[in-house]
Design a protein around this motif. Structure first.
Motif, mmCIF file in Angstrom:
data_model
loop_
_atom_site.group_PDB
_atom_site.id
_atom_site.type_symbol
_atom_site.label_atom_id
_atom_site.label_comp_id
_atom_site.label_asym_id
_atom_site.label_seq_id
_atom_site.Cartn_x
_atom_site.Cartn_y
_atom_site.Cartn_z
ATOM 1 N N ILE A 77 0.828 -1.202 0.000
ATOM 2 C CA ILE A 77 0.000 0.000 0.000
ATOM 3 C C ILE A 77 0.863 1.253 0.000
ATOM 4 N N CYS B 138 0.594 4.185 -2.799
ATOM 5 C CA CYS B 138 0.406 5.611 -2.499
ATOM 6 C C CYS B 138 1.398 6.470 -3.278
ATOM 7 N N GLN C 168 -1.698 7.843 2.379
ATOM 8 C CA GLN C 168 -2.407 6.596 2.654
ATOM 9 C C GLN C 168 -3.821 6.864 3.159
ATOM 10 N N THR C 169 -3.989 7.851 4.023
ATOM 11 C CA THR C 169 -5.327 8.176 4.534
ATOM 12 C C THR C 169 -6.246 8.625 3.410
ATOM 13 N N GLU D 263 -7.073 5.599 1.081
ATOM 14 C CA GLU D 263 -8.005 4.661 1.687
ATOM 15 C C GLU D 263 -9.420 5.229 1.767
ATOM 16 N N ASP D 264 -9.538 6.511 2.132
ATOM 17 C CA ASP D 264 -10.862 7.134 2.240
ATOM 18 C C ASP D 264 -11.575 7.162 0.900
ATOM 19 N N PHE E 78 -10.778 5.520 -1.911
ATOM 20 C CA PHE E 78 -10.890 4.178 -2.489
ATOM 21 C C PHE E 78 -12.129 3.478 -1.933
ATOM 22 N N LYS E 79 -12.307 3.549 -0.632
ATOM 23 C CA LYS E 79 -13.454 2.890 -0.013
ATOM 24 C C LYS E 79 -14.757 3.533 -0.452
ATOM 25 N N SER F 144 -11.408 -1.405 1.199
ATOM 26 C CA SER F 144 -10.091 -0.774 1.313
ATOM 27 C C SER F 144 -9.164 -1.254 0.200
ATOM 28 N N PRO F 145 -8.112 -0.489 -0.105
ATOM 29 C CA PRO F 145 -7.142 -0.952 -1.114
ATOM 30 C C PRO F 145 -6.516 -2.305 -0.754
ATOM 31 N N LYS F 146 -6.246 -2.517 0.529
ATOM 32 C CA LYS F 146 -5.644 -3.784 0.962
ATOM 33 C C LYS F 146 -6.574 -4.950 0.694
ATOM 34 N N HIS F 147 -7.858 -4.776 1.011
ATOM 35 C CA HIS F 147 -8.847 -5.828 0.757
ATOM 36 C C HIS F 147 -8.991 -6.070 -0.746
#
Length: 262
Positions: A167, A171, A178-179, A182-183, A185-186, A192-195
């Motif tokens: 991740i 970024c 990253q914040t 993630e915000d 993207f979700k 989340s990007p990780k999921h």
């Protein structure tokens, strides 16, 4: 004009005479579906029947089993680009994860489409034309989110690398904190990007299993950078409902009766 939002239109014919469940699993994008059957055609493995024929499918991030209620089911499916549904309809995605719901509950003004499709239920080509005209009417009247291109680029990078990207590196590639990543993207994708990375990696594995007659499972675990075979099998079943070896052995059976036409 729809190319940034819509990936394709599909006519699907399902032979459900065996009454086997229909397996729904992650595919990496959102869809809408119209069933060309006048009665309810599916029910969840627990719960009430789906008594609607025009549905919006949120991002699918786990295995879902549906019980067919008709021996033969015809449907039209519209597949969207990764970020297409979010941008075309302006819908917040997180609350729609793993949901299959009536489209009028999600998109205002879809009642006219439903009426038009019911008139053309006997002709899939007319139904697809009606859907396309309606989608053109939904084209955004305002500029997309300033981060839409960043999120599209992030999704493309994840797909190109089969989910194997840190991740922090993502970024840097998309020039977002990253914040922030993630915000947004979700909000646009729903997870989340990780999921999303995990799902894309398992979709790649799933396709590899379907496309290869002989598989060295230890080599596959190493190829896709899984911790070990036990964790790989457990997570695979979460996404696809079966062990990878069972899907490999039953591939011909699972694909039977499914036809696609673009």
């Amino acid at each position: 004009m729809l190319k940034p939002y819509v990936e394709g239109y599909y006519y699907i014919a399902l032979d459900c005479s065996s009454s086997d469940p229909l397996d729904i699993h992650p595919i990496g994008y959102n869809t809408i579906a119209f069933t060309l059957n006048p009665q309810a055609v599916f029910k969840p493995d627990s719960g009430s029947d789906y008594n609607f024929n025009l549905s919006y499918h949120g991002y699918i991030s786990k295995y879902i089993s549906l019980i067919p209620l008709q021996a033969f089911i015809k449907m039209i499916v519209v597949s969207f680009t990764t970020n297409g549904a979010s941008q075309l309809f302006g819908i917040s995605q997180p609350e729609l994860i793993n949901q299959i719901i009536p489209i009028e509950d999600v998109i205002s003004g879809s009642g006219t489409l439903k009426e038009k499709l019911e008139e053309n239920m006997s002709c899939e080509r007319k139904a697809i034309s009606s859907i396309e005209r309606w989608l053109l009417e939904q084209l955004p009247k305002k500029e997309p989110s300033r981060y839409a291109q960043n999120i599209d680029y992030a999704c493309n990078l994840i797909q190109l690398r089969y989910g194997n990207i840190r991740i922090a590196d993502l970024c840097l590639e998309v020039n977002m904190s990253q914040t922030n990543l993630e915000d947004h993207f979700k909000q646009m994708i729903g997870i989340s990007p990780k999921h999303y990375c995990r799902i894309i990696r398992f979709i790649a594995v799933y396709r590899f299993i379907l496309n290869n007659s002989h598989i060295d499972w230890s080599a596959l675990v190493h190829r896709y950078n899984f911790f070990d075979q036990a964790h790989f099998i457990h997570d695979f079943k979460t996404f696809f409902g079966y062990s990878p070896s069972k899907i490999h052995l039953a591939n011909a059976h699972l694909a039977k009766g499914l036809t696609l036409e673009i």
